[in-house]
Write a protein that holds these residues in place. Structure first.
Motif: not given
Length: 604
Positions: A445-452
């Motif tokens: 269920r892990y989804i890689p993400f970054t916050l911009a």
């Protein structure tokens, strides 16, 4: 050394209805016309998200293979740097005296004296009953932001107000007088200008911009501080001031604007309030079949309603571009490279989203839309979905579930192909971290993400910790708040706590039953009995210390000893006590009214 003339200066505008194609053209143009090895590529963007997306395209093998020497700038900051480069850093300050931050505090100082004037009666009524000056500061912030936007978007209004003309210029080059209820705005602007003074006013944007444009008209060679090329990408709207500056720079700099334009026809006349912005020159032509003599009411109806309702900023931008755009000067350069300057193309119309985009592209009114497409079956078409959620946390949870569903249905879909837009990233950031960060990387269920687009206030652990500490008198000092503070390496180092000590502290805190509140006295501020210290930090510490002293034993003064503390781990109680004593002392300091100088000492 590369010849200076290999990069032809001038302004070039490329329109397209798909950002992907605009991105491909921008990357291809940079490849075909490279800069010198140690020269930065200057790209103006409106957000860090778009910047990241563009850098990924440059780094792909089909692009340049690497994204390096890319100077990504926000337009306002780039323009101020250009002002200083052309007019001289000695002449232009690093920050305008009328920028939002200094303007806020100038207004805080000026407002009390101004309120005596009858012209400021609306502000006087608003600021009534403001013992702690909070309303004054909030008002100053809002007004500083308003005047900051006026300087960029409506400098003509401010020029009139400075000369005593309380009016608003309109799009038809006319003017209408201001209503009595808002005449305090020009009066306040004149008061600000008087307070700033003529000498400092010359260093403001309103004073600097005309001198910048005039200096570039007079120069015969490119100033050393101006880049040889500027790419403007993914910006939905630029103010007239910024376009005028870019057009002036185009005498010496190659300026490439990649404009996201959803419609292939001219749509500058399609406005909800029928305020027709007619131009002699138009890049795009009217749609065929539209009679040139349509009345304003009929013209308003002969268009797509979303463009009429939501497209004002885009319409104004495209109409402004018409004033500076001369495609006959550069069309052949793109044609020689097999490229077009109008990248309009149809997409997939088998679903509702594609049909909607095609309607906007072709400027179809509702009647024509209904005749063009078959009825939509909601259960089968999932291209546009609306979800109702009761909180930001629930919104992010729904997003996570929907993304997992999309990944399950389409094995070729990759996380890097998805961008999620939110109105205020700082408000949503903790919810995104909580929902997307709850799963380990080996969890399906892990989804890689970054916050911009987060400012330092939302990214830097020390600044986040400082903000938490400043809110101590308003908070409940929950377990999670203290553990969040201990996640900051600098704070742990200050109290001699190692990262591998955190699991032990967490186990102890949970074992002694600490929930919230430093002690009964602090809980009294929330309407509870001050003698009720159960589950406070002081109560938990007493249990730990008593357990360390007597081990397993009888309760003492109503306190049950916590007997799991012993050996070398017991040394952790000391740093925890020092941390809570420091929080106690800081809480008492922050809870008092003190002078600004004393606040400075406390903050340091």
């Amino acid at each position: 050394m590369r010849d200076e003339q290999t990069l032809t200066p001038g302004m070039m505008v490329v329109h397209g209805n798909r950002l992907e194609e605009l991105r491909e053209l921008a990357v291809a143009w940079m490849q075909r016309h490279p800069l010198a090895p140690l020269e930065n590529e200057v790209v103006l963007v409106q957000s860090n998200g778009i910047a990241q997306w563009l850098k990924l395209a440059l780094a792909e093998q089909s692009g340049c293979g690497i994204a390096a020497a890319i100077q990504l700038e926000l337009p306002a900051r780039f323009l101020w740097q250009s002002y200083r480069a052309v007019l001289g850093s000695d002449e232009i300050p690093q920050q305008s005296p009328l920028d939002k931050a200094p303007l806020t505090w100038r207004l805080v100082r000026l407002l009390p004296a101004l309120l005596q004037d009858q012209a400021f009666a609306p502000l006087r009524r608003f600021l009534a009953d403001d013992a702690d000056l909070r309303k004054r500061h909030q008002l100053a912030e809002r007004l500083a932001d308003l005047f900051d936007q006026y300087q960029v978007y409506r400098a003509d209004w401010l020029a009139d107000w400075a000369e005593g003309r309380d009016q608003l210029r309109t799009s038809r080059n006319g003017a209408r007088p201001l209503d009595e209820s808002v005449r305090w705005q020009p009066a306040l602007w004149r008061a600000l200008l008087e307070d700033v003074g003529a000498e400092q006013l010359a260093g403001s944007r309103a004073g600097v911009h005309p001198r910048f444009v005039e200096r570039l008209r007079q120069l015969e060679a490119r100033p050393a501080g101006l880049p040889r090329r500027v790419v403007v990408f993914g910006i939905s709207s630029l103010p007239a001031q910024a376009l005028q500056a870019l057009a002036a720079m185009a005498r010496f700099t190659q300026v490439l604007l990649c404009v996201h334009n959803p419609c292939r026809h001219h749509w500058g006349d399609i406005v909800p309030d029928q305020d027709l912005l007619r131009h002699q020159y138009r890049r795009q032509q009217r749609k065929g079949g539209m009679a040139p003599g349509l009345s304003s009411e009929a013209l308003h109806q002969h268009a797509h309603p979303l463009l009429a309702a939501w497209g004002k900023q885009g319409r104004d931008y495209i109409n402004l571009l018409d004033m500076y755009d001369e495609p006959e000067h550069y069309r052949e350069r793109f044609a020689a490279a097999g490229q077009r300057i109008d990248l309009f193309g149809e997409g997939d119309t088998r679903h509702l989203l594609g049909q909607l985009q095609d309607d906007i592209l072709d400027l179809r009114p509702l009647a024509e839309t209904r005749a063009s497409w078959p009825p939509v079956e909601p259960a089968e078409d999932r291209s546009i979905r609306f979800h109702i959620a009761h909180s930001a946390q629930r919104e992010v949870e729904i997003l996570h579930d929907q993304l997992l569903a999309h990944f399950s249905r389409d094995a070729s879909l990759r996380p890097r192909e998805i961008i999620v837009m939110v109105p205020d990233i700082n408000r949503y950031a903790p919810h995104i971290q909580a929902v997307f960060g709850q799963f380990a990387q080996d969890d399906p269920r892990y989804i890689p993400f970054t916050l911009a687009d987060q400012g330092q206030r939302g990214r830097e652990p020390l600044l986040i910790a400082l903000e938490h500490l400043l809110k101590l008198p308003e908070g409940r000092l929950t377990v999670s708040e203290v553990l969040d503070l201990l996640d900051v390496p600098a704070l742990r180092a200050r109290f001699g706590i190692e990262q591998n000590d955190l699991p032990t502290l967490h186990r102890w805190i949970e074992g002694v039953g600490i929930r919230w509140g430093l002690d009964g006295e602090r809980r009294a501020a929330f309407g509870l009995d001050p003698s009720l210290e159960q589950n406070t930090w002081r109560f938990g510490l007493r249990r730990m210390l008593l357990g360390y002293a007597v081990g397993r034993g009888e309760a003492c003064a109503g306190i049950e000893p916590y007997d799991e503390i012993g050996g070398l781990d017991a040394a952790l109680i000391g740093p925890l006590v020092r941390l809570l004593d420091a929080l106690d002392q800081l809480h008492r300091q922050l809870d008092q009214a003190v002078s600004p100088a004393r606040w400075g000492d406390i903050l340091r």
